[in-house]
Design a protein around this motif. Sequence first.
Motif, PDB file in Angstrom:
ATOM      1  N   LEU A 171      36.997  41.023 149.037  1.00  0.00           N
ATOM      2  CA  LEU A 171      35.585  41.332 148.853  1.00  0.00           C
ATOM      3  C   LEU A 171      34.779  40.070 148.592  1.00  0.00           C
ATOM      4  N   VAL A 172      35.281  39.227 147.687  1.00  0.00           N
ATOM      5  CA  VAL A 172      34.598  37.984 147.346  1.00  0.00           C
ATOM      6  C   VAL A 172      34.419  37.110 148.586  1.00  0.00           C
ATOM      7  N   GLU A 173      35.461  37.009 149.385  1.00  0.00           N
ATOM      8  CA  GLU A 173      35.382  36.171 150.584  1.00  0.00           C
ATOM      9  C   GLU A 173      34.407  36.755 151.593  1.00  0.00           C
ATOM     10  N   THR A 174      34.475  38.062 151.787  1.00  0.00           N
ATOM     11  CA  THR A 174      33.586  38.727 152.744  1.00  0.00           C
ATOM     12  C   THR A 174      32.123  38.525 152.375  1.00  0.00           C
ATOM     13  N   GLU A 175      31.827  38.564 151.081  1.00  0.00           N
ATOM     14  CA  GLU A 175      30.437  38.462 150.627  1.00  0.00           C
ATOM     15  C   GLU A 175      30.002  37.021 150.367  1.00  0.00           C
ATOM     16  N   GLY A 176      30.858  36.037 150.694  1.00  0.00           N
ATOM     17  CA  GLY A 176      30.473  34.645 150.540  1.00  0.00           C
ATOM     18  C   GLY A 176      30.341  34.192 149.109  1.00  0.00           C
ATOM     19  N   LEU A 177      31.268  34.653 148.229  1.00  0.00           N
ATOM     20  CA  LEU A 177      31.190  34.346 146.806  1.00  0.00           C
ATOM     21  C   LEU A 177      32.396  33.542 146.309  1.00  0.00           C
ATOM     22  N   LYS A 178      33.079  32.846 147.210  1.00  0.00           N
ATOM     23  CA  LYS A 178      34.233  32.052 146.805  1.00  0.00           C
ATOM     24  C   LYS A 178      33.791  30.869 145.941  1.00  0.00           C
ATOM     25  N   PRO A 179      34.708  30.328 145.112  1.00  0.00           N
ATOM     26  CA  PRO A 179      34.362  29.153 144.314  1.00  0.00           C
ATOM     27  C   PRO A 179      33.762  28.040 145.172  1.00  0.00           C
ATOM     28  N   GLY A 180      32.691  27.452 144.663  1.00  0.00           N
ATOM     29  CA  GLY A 180      31.954  26.437 145.399  1.00  0.00           C
ATOM     30  C   GLY A 180      30.699  26.966 146.047  1.00  0.00           C
ATOM     31  N   SER A 181      30.611  28.293 146.206  1.00  0.00           N
ATOM     32  CA  SER A 181      29.426  28.893 146.817  1.00  0.00           C
ATOM     33  C   SER A 181      28.243  28.843 145.851  1.00  0.00           C
ATOM     34  N   ARG A 182      27.031  28.744 146.386  1.00  0.00           N
ATOM     35  CA  ARG A 182      25.824  28.737 145.579  1.00  0.00           C
ATOM     36  C   ARG A 182      25.144  30.106 145.657  1.00  0.00           C
ATOM     37  N   LEU A 183      24.548  30.498 144.544  1.00  0.00           N
ATOM     38  CA  LEU A 183      23.852  31.781 144.501  1.00  0.00           C
ATOM     39  C   LEU A 183      22.821  31.781 143.384  1.00  0.00           C
ATOM     40  N   LYS A 184      21.999  32.807 143.407  1.00  0.00           N
ATOM     41  CA  LYS A 184      20.980  32.986 142.377  1.00  0.00           C
ATOM     42  C   LYS A 184      20.883  34.465 142.042  1.00  0.00           C
ATOM     43  N   VAL A 185      20.895  34.801 140.745  1.00  0.00           N
ATOM     44  CA  VAL A 185      20.686  36.181 140.316  1.00  0.00           C
ATOM     45  C   VAL A 185      19.188  36.442 140.333  1.00  0.00           C
ATOM     46  N   VAL A 186      18.773  37.381 141.157  1.00  0.00           N
ATOM     47  CA  VAL A 186      17.358  37.715 141.271  1.00  0.00           C
ATOM     48  C   VAL A 186      16.951  38.765 140.254  1.00  0.00           C
ATOM     49  N   ARG A 187      17.814  39.770 140.075  1.00  0.00           N
ATOM     50  CA  ARG A 187      17.465  40.868 139.176  1.00  0.00           C
ATOM     51  C   ARG A 187      18.723  41.626 138.780  1.00  0.00           C
ATOM     52  N   ARG A 188      18.772  42.094 137.532  1.00  0.00           N
ATOM     53  CA  ARG A 188      19.835  42.975 137.069  1.00  0.00           C
ATOM     54  C   ARG A 188      19.250  44.347 136.783  1.00  0.00           C
ATOM     55  N   ASP A 189      19.940  45.386 137.236  1.00  0.00           N
ATOM     56  CA  ASP A 189      19.490  46.756 137.012  1.00  0.00           C
ATOM     57  C   ASP A 189      20.629  47.522 136.350  1.00  0.00           C
ATOM     58  N   GLU A 190      20.632  47.570 135.021  1.00  0.00           N
ATOM     59  CA  GLU A 190      21.731  48.214 134.303  1.00  0.00           C
ATOM     60  C   GLU A 190      21.764  49.716 134.554  1.00  0.00           C
ATOM     61  N   ALA A 191      20.612  50.331 134.748  1.00  0.00           N
ATOM     62  CA  ALA A 191      20.573  51.774 135.004  1.00  0.00           C
ATOM     63  C   ALA A 191      21.291  52.115 136.302  1.00  0.00           C
ATOM     64  N   ALA A 192      21.130  51.257 137.294  1.00  0.00           N
ATOM     65  CA  ALA A 192      21.778  51.486 138.594  1.00  0.00           C
ATOM     66  C   ALA A 192      23.140  50.822 138.673  1.00  0.00           C
ATOM     67  N   ASP A 193      23.519  50.056 137.615  1.00  0.00           N
ATOM     68  CA  ASP A 193      24.808  49.363 137.556  1.00  0.00           C
ATOM     69  C   ASP A 193      24.967  48.373 138.701  1.00  0.00           C
TER      70      ASP A 193
END
Length: 221
Positions: A171-193
Amino acid sequence: MPTSTVEDYLKCILLAEQEAPDLPVGTGQIAVALSVAPGTVTAMLKTLANSGLVSYEPYSGVSLTDPGRQLAVHVLRRHRLVELFLVRVMGLDWAEVHDEAELLEHAVSDRIIERMDAMLGGPDVDPHGDPIPTAGGEVEHRELMSLLDCPVAKWLKVARVTDQTAEFLQLVETEGLKPGSRLKVVRRDEAADTMQLERPAVGPLALGLRAASKILVSETP
């Protein structure tokens, strides 16, 4: 020479101690991690205690002694170097090397391990971002944040993936989230998990909070 079973137990206790340094490791915790019966764990812990590798108090938990920790760190170094060698040199998928390394960590000699280390350039981390202990037994401690508690609207770098099951790594590889990848958290929605991520040149991604808790990040330079 310690058996592979002894090495497995010591490594398991070490990893548990790293997760919760101030707490003794429970027998049930070890039984789940190693997929063995609690009675089997109790018998082995008594053996390890008699060998001076752990301190064990029934119903209170277990902790590594200095000799036990030294051996456990040595096994962990072998495991993580083997994982990286299998990925970087032999071309195996990072989602399948854990089980292979579990077997090879007990069989490969120290001479081969140090040769692997030299060929890999003295790496600091394995393919999943876990720190590789040095030959002297030192384990680097990095201050990392999970995607649950990292800053919002700031570019970050994926540093470590704590869930190393094949399914999650795929899953991590498919979504481009392997170590070294850059990202930004835009929003967290705890109600929607869920949370909304932004990735350079890839686009937005909605990620569940449970999955997000298993991805550790650091601030980019």
